[in-house]
Design a protein around this motif. Structure first.
Motif, PDB file in Angstrom:
ATOM      1  N   THR A 245      -3.913   1.481  50.391  1.00 19.20           N
ATOM      2  CA  THR A 245      -3.967   2.114  51.977  1.00 19.20           C
ATOM      3  C   THR A 245      -2.794   3.173  51.862  1.00 19.20           C
ATOM      4  OG1 THR A 245      -4.796   0.108  52.926  1.00 19.20           O
ATOM      5  CG2 THR A 245      -3.639   1.573  54.072  1.00 19.20           C
ATOM      6  N   VAL A 246      -1.672   2.754  51.304  1.00 19.01           N
ATOM      7  CA  VAL A 246      -0.365   3.280  51.669  1.00 19.01           C
ATOM      8  C   VAL A 246       0.123   4.219  50.286  1.00 19.01           C
ATOM      9  CG1 VAL A 246       0.213   1.558  53.395  1.00 19.01           C
ATOM     10  CG2 VAL A 246       0.833   1.398  51.040  1.00 19.01           C
ATOM     11  N   PRO A 319      12.026   1.682  62.364  1.00 18.84           N
ATOM     12  CA  PRO A 319      11.418   2.963  61.770  1.00 18.84           C
ATOM     13  C   PRO A 319       9.845   2.549  61.092  1.00 18.84           C
ATOM     14  CG  PRO A 319      13.455   2.465  60.969  1.00 18.84           C
ATOM     15  CD  PRO A 319      13.282   1.409  61.831  1.00 18.84           C
ATOM     16  N   GLN A 320       9.019   3.234  61.450  1.00 18.60           N
ATOM     17  CA  GLN A 320       7.599   2.958  60.949  1.00 18.60           C
ATOM     18  C   GLN A 320       7.563   3.768  59.455  1.00 18.60           C
ATOM     19  OE1 GLN A 320       4.323   2.154  62.443  1.00 18.60           O
ATOM     20  NE2 GLN A 320       5.934   0.887  63.569  1.00 18.60           N
ATOM     21  N   LEU A 321       8.564   4.583  58.831  1.00 15.62           N
ATOM     22  CA  LEU A 321       8.454   5.209  57.829  1.00 15.62           C
ATOM     23  C   LEU A 321       9.916   5.312  57.158  1.00 15.62           C
ATOM     24  CD1 LEU A 321       6.271   8.253  58.428  1.00 15.62           C
ATOM     25  CD2 LEU A 321       5.656   6.417  57.033  1.00 15.62           C
ATOM     26  N   VAL A 322       9.805   5.237  55.622  1.00 14.45           N
ATOM     27  CA  VAL A 322      10.852   5.531  55.128  1.00 14.45           C
ATOM     28  C   VAL A 322      10.576   6.403  53.826  1.00 14.45           C
ATOM     29  CG1 VAL A 322      12.567   4.308  53.237  1.00 14.45           C
ATOM     30  CG2 VAL A 322      11.800   2.982  55.302  1.00 14.45           C
ATOM     31  N   LEU A 323      11.377   7.607  53.871  1.00 14.17           N
ATOM     32  CA  LEU A 323      10.982   8.741  53.027  1.00 14.17           C
ATOM     33  C   LEU A 323      11.354   8.305  51.471  1.00 14.17           C
ATOM     34  CD1 LEU A 323      13.028  11.594  54.687  1.00 14.17           C
ATOM     35  CD2 LEU A 323      10.597  11.116  54.772  1.00 14.17           C
ATOM     36  N   GLY A 326      14.795   8.381  50.244  1.00  9.63           N
ATOM     37  CA  GLY A 326      15.450   7.639  50.545  1.00  9.63           C
ATOM     38  C   GLY A 326      16.055   7.727  51.836  1.00  9.63           C
ATOM     39  N   GLY A 327      15.857   9.033  52.363  1.00 13.86           N
ATOM     40  CA  GLY A 327      16.714   9.513  53.673  1.00 13.86           C
ATOM     41  C   GLY A 327      16.017   9.012  54.806  1.00 13.86           C
ATOM     42  N   LYS A 328      16.319   9.381  55.880  1.00 12.72           N
ATOM     43  CA  LYS A 328      15.830   8.628  57.296  1.00 12.72           C
ATOM     44  C   LYS A 328      14.773   9.702  57.753  1.00 12.72           C
ATOM     45  CE  LYS A 328      16.949   7.484  61.822  1.00 12.72           C
ATOM     46  NZ  LYS A 328      15.648   8.171  62.649  1.00 12.72           N
ATOM     47  N   ALA A 329      13.468   8.721  57.977  1.00 18.17           N
ATOM     48  CA  ALA A 329      12.143   9.731  58.204  1.00 18.17           C
ATOM     49  C   ALA A 329      12.411   9.833  59.679  1.00 18.17           C
ATOM     50  CB  ALA A 329      10.899   8.676  57.951  1.00 18.17           C
ATOM     51  N   PRO A 330      11.714  10.814  60.297  1.00 14.28           N
ATOM     52  CA  PRO A 330      11.852  11.236  61.569  1.00 14.28           C
ATOM     53  C   PRO A 330      10.845  10.106  62.502  1.00 14.28           C
ATOM     54  CG  PRO A 330      10.057  12.567  60.541  1.00 14.28           C
ATOM     55  CD  PRO A 330      11.110  11.847  59.250  1.00 14.28           C
ATOM     56  N   ASP A 331      11.454   9.858  63.601  1.00 15.32           N
ATOM     57  CA  ASP A 331      10.535   9.333  64.534  1.00 15.32           C
ATOM     58  C   ASP A 331       9.304   9.246  64.646  1.00 15.32           C
ATOM     59  OD1 ASP A 331      12.813   7.314  64.653  1.00 15.32           O
ATOM     60  OD2 ASP A 331      13.653   8.338  66.268  1.00 15.32           O
ATOM     61  N   ALA A 386       1.241   9.817  55.687  1.00 17.63           N
ATOM     62  CA  ALA A 386       2.323  10.080  54.992  1.00 17.63           C
ATOM     63  C   ALA A 386       2.353   9.413  53.679  1.00 17.63           C
ATOM     64  CB  ALA A 386       3.611   9.716  56.007  1.00 17.63           C
ATOM     65  N   SER A 387       1.960   8.234  53.728  1.00 14.23           N
ATOM     66  CA  SER A 387       1.969   7.488  52.241  1.00 14.23           C
ATOM     67  C   SER A 387       1.078   7.842  51.263  1.00 14.23           C
ATOM     68  CB  SER A 387       1.470   6.132  52.755  1.00 14.23           C
ATOM     69  OG  SER A 387       2.278   5.368  53.480  1.00 14.23           O
ATOM     70  N   GLN A 388      -0.240   8.398  51.792  1.00 13.24           N
ATOM     71  CA  GLN A 388      -1.204   8.969  50.713  1.00 13.24           C
ATOM     72  C   GLN A 388      -0.603  10.227  50.460  1.00 13.24           C
ATOM     73  OE1 GLN A 388      -3.700   7.919  49.495  1.00 13.24           O
ATOM     74  NE2 GLN A 388      -4.567   6.142  50.872  1.00 13.24           N
ATOM     75  N   ALA A 389       0.202  11.140  51.064  1.00 11.17           N
ATOM     76  CA  ALA A 389       0.694  12.236  50.719  1.00 11.17           C
ATOM     77  C   ALA A 389       2.148  12.379  49.738  1.00 11.17           C
ATOM     78  CB  ALA A 389       1.080  13.185  52.090  1.00 11.17           C
ATOM     79  N   GLY A 390       2.275  11.082  49.795  1.00 15.21           N
ATOM     80  CA  GLY A 390       3.688  10.833  48.938  1.00 15.21           C
ATOM     81  C   GLY A 390       4.876  11.115  49.440  1.00 15.21           C
ATOM     82  N   ILE A 391       4.807  11.183  50.882  1.00 16.98           N
ATOM     83  CA  ILE A 391       6.004  11.884  51.611  1.00 16.98           C
ATOM     84  C   ILE A 391       6.993  10.672  51.912  1.00 16.98           C
ATOM     85  CG2 ILE A 391       6.931  13.070  53.373  1.00 16.98           C
ATOM     86  CD1 ILE A 391       4.187  14.517  53.621  1.00 16.98           C
ATOM     87  N   ALA A 392       6.299   9.477  52.202  1.00 14.10           N
ATOM     88  CA  ALA A 392       7.066   8.471  52.658  1.00 14.10           C
ATOM     89  C   ALA A 392       6.601   7.034  52.449  1.00 14.10           C
ATOM     90  CB  ALA A 392       7.273   8.471  54.365  1.00 14.10           C
ATOM     91  N   GLN A 393       7.092   5.933  52.641  1.00  8.52           N
ATOM     92  CA  GLN A 393       6.429   4.611  52.576  1.00  8.52           C
ATOM     93  C   GLN A 393       6.526   3.879  53.662  1.00  8.52           C
ATOM     94  OE1 GLN A 393       8.120   2.673  49.398  1.00  8.52           O
ATOM     95  NE2 GLN A 393       7.191   3.865  47.546  1.00  8.52           N
ATOM     96  N   PRO A 394       5.547   2.908  54.022  1.00  7.54           N
ATOM     97  CA  PRO A 394       5.816   2.244  55.414  1.00  7.54           C
ATOM     98  C   PRO A 394       7.050   1.422  55.429  1.00  7.54           C
ATOM     99  CG  PRO A 394       3.637   1.741  54.194  1.00  7.54           C
ATOM    100  CD  PRO A 394       4.307   2.635  53.422  1.00  7.54           C
TER     101      PRO A 394
END
Length: 559
Positions: A245-246, A319-323, A326-331, A386-394
């Motif tokens: 899924t992610v 936060p729903q996402l973590v980049l 390691g940075g802070k993902a946008p809300d 976002a997870s499938q694109a490799g940008i962030a993780q849950p």
């Protein structure tokens, strides 16, 4: 046999407590191993250790509750069943020592190069955990050496075996699909001898443990074995489903879905049969032991609904996402729908705890729970993308939001049982003809709600919200269709209920449609040039019509 009777059998009591201690220690090591890292040179495909820890600790936690709540041999059956699976899992994880690059375990590590990874300390902790779980299962087998004092004829043995056979087929398939050249989607048949043996033993464990439990004349062993098989299957496939899924480049395959359906169906079969008998007023005194009191079911369900709501609200605030950097993902604006839905369900849960209002608000919780899932579905879509694109993780918010699903589902089952028990003990009155004003309000509510689900609620620059017509987000369209069908079932149930219950059903329906009405004000900030689309106005009209119909029904109930 109760806990008090067990304490009179000192050898059996000591053996059972030792088996639980071993299983608990094993579960703790299984949780610590992934946290330490099982290999050097690669990281997990997603932040998996919280999920793996929860799945590892759940069987000993459930067994501990059963043990200390006077159900010791149900706990013994659970520990023994989990131990059967641990043998194959030990051999499968042992393959990581000799050829780690040959296995497909994205929840533990995901190769990014052809350079071989090497085992680390976490792997040995993981293997030690399996050994302790096996030891606990051996000690708890056969009711911890105590002969059965109750027996029942074995019934429906074939059906559980059929379900477990389906699970075995799923375990022998590919754990996920992959487009990543470094992360191969290998099934047990593609592994070296040690991994193949472990995979076959894991698949064989499902029908074997089910057969041993289902064929026992002891009802406690049958019940505990079923719970153990379910928890063991979930511990195997949920990490695969999460990876599909992610994790970018990975997808969900059919095998884990078969296992998941089997795991959830296995313990539900007797519960569903029991609920159907209660609803039809044909309770079987021999197969249906006494249920908890109506008050106790209300209290337990209310507490669970409040916990589910708290998890949802926290999921919307954290936060729903973590980049991946390691940075802070946008809300995420989509998560804003979680907290109003959570607050509504929390209020209903608190009212369910009060004796004076429990029976009145109980039907509304079905619609409230559906509203919670609709809000969660909208928040899940961007996290998965976002997870499938490799940008962030849950992030933590996503996992808390996910945790509310099983908690609320369990509460919903208790609410359904409470309603069935109340109907069984209450003489059914003559159904009244629906007044014209109420019928008109209900028809308008149905028409408005159809438009609210079929049409978009938000439009913006190069953006149109999801509708029932599949487009770029087909999954959300199918989800809206499911929720619309649920809404129609709420309307039908309200019409067939007494006025007081019908009013509560309609309030729940208003909560469900209200989620669509709140999409623009709460999520429109994330869309450039967002304006209200027809779905928003129809949703508002639907909520108003539902509340009017609920008010008319409530007024009729007081006459």
């Amino acid at each position: 046999m109760t806990r008090t009777e067990l304490e009179n059998q000192t050898p059996a009591a000591a053996r059972l407590r030792i088996s639980w201690a071993l299983a608990a220690a094993g579960g703790l090591l299984l949780a610590i191993g992934p946290l330490l890292g099982v290999v050097d040179g690669a990281e997990p495909a997603y932040t998996s250790w919280p999920l793996l820890a929860a799945l590892a600790l759940l069987p000993p936690a459930v067994a501990g509750v059963l043990l200390f709540r006077g159900r010791p041999f149900v706990a013994a059956g659970l520990i023994a069943a989990v131990g059967v699976f641990a043998v194959g899992r030990l051999l499968s994880d042992l393959q990581l020592v000799f050829a780690p690059m040959s296995v497909a375990r994205p929840e533990l590590f995901r190769p990014t190069t052809l350079v071989a990874v090497t085992p680390s300390a976490g792997l040995w902790v993981l293997l030690a955990g399996h050994v302790l779980v096996i030891a606990g299962g051996v000690l708890s087998s056969g009711r911890a050496g105590m002969p059965a004092d109750d027996s029942e004829p074995v019934t429906l043995m074939g059906f559980p075996l059929l379900i477990s056979a389906v699970a075995a087929v799923g375990l022998l398939g590919k754990p996920f699909t992959s487009t990543d050249a470094f992360q191969l989607d290998r099934s047990p048949w593609d592994l070296p001898a040690l991994g193949l043996t472990g995979g076959l033993l894991v698949a064989l464990a499902a029908p074997l443990a089910t057969a041993l439990a289902a064929s026992s004349p002891d009802p406690d062993t049958r019940e505990g074995g079923t719970y153990g098989v379910t928890l063991a299957l979930l511990a195997l496939v949920v990490p695969w489903l999460a990876a599909g899924t992610v994790a970018p480049g990975l997808g969900i395959s059919s095998g884990p879905m078969l296992v998941l359906i089997s795991a959830l169906t296995l313990p539900a079969v007797p519960l569903i049969a029991r609920l159907v008998r209660l609803v039809r007023g044909k309770r079987d005194e021999t197969r249906d032991p006494a249920l908890p009191s109506l008050r106790r079911m209300h209290v337990i369900a209310g507490v669970l609904f409040v916990l589910s709501a708290v998890a949802t609200i926290a999921g919307g605030l954290l936060p729903q996402l973590v980049l991946t950097t390691g940075g802070k993902a946008p809300d995420l604006a989509s998560a804003n729908l979680l907290w109003p839905a959570g607050i509504a369900v929390a209020v209903l849960g608190v009212l369910l705890l009060l004796p004076s209002s429990a029976a009145v608000v109980r039907p509304a919780l079905f619609g409230g729970y559906a509203a919670l899932q609709l809000a969660a579905a909208g928040a899940t879509a961007p996290v998965v993308a976002a997870s499938q694109a490799g940008i962030a993780q849950p992030g933590a918010g996503f996992w808390l939001m996910t945790a509310e699903l099983p908690i609320g589902l369990l509460a919903l089952v208790l609410v359904a049982l409470a309603g069935a028990v109340e109907r069984e003990s209450t003489e059914a009155g003559k159904r009244e003809q629906l007044p014209v004003a109420e019928l008109g309000a209900l028809l308008l509510a149905g028409l408005f709600a159809a438009g609210a689900f079929a049409l978009p609620t938000v439009r913006g620059d190069n953006y149109t919200g999801p509708t029932l017509v599949p487009d770029a987000d087909a999954g959300m369209s199918w989800g809206l269709l499911v929720f619309f069908v649920l809404f129609l079932s709420i309307l039908v149930t309200a019409v067939r209920s007494t006025p007081a219950r019908g009013a509560a059903w309609l309030v729940g329906g208003a909560l469900l449609v209200g989620v669509r009405a709140l999409e623009l004000p709460l999520t429109g900030g994330g869309v450039a040039g967002a304006v209200a689309a027809p779905g928003t106005w129809l949703a508002l009209a639907g909520v108003a019509a539902l509340l009017v119909a609920a008010g008319l029904m409530g007024a009729r109930a007081t006459r």
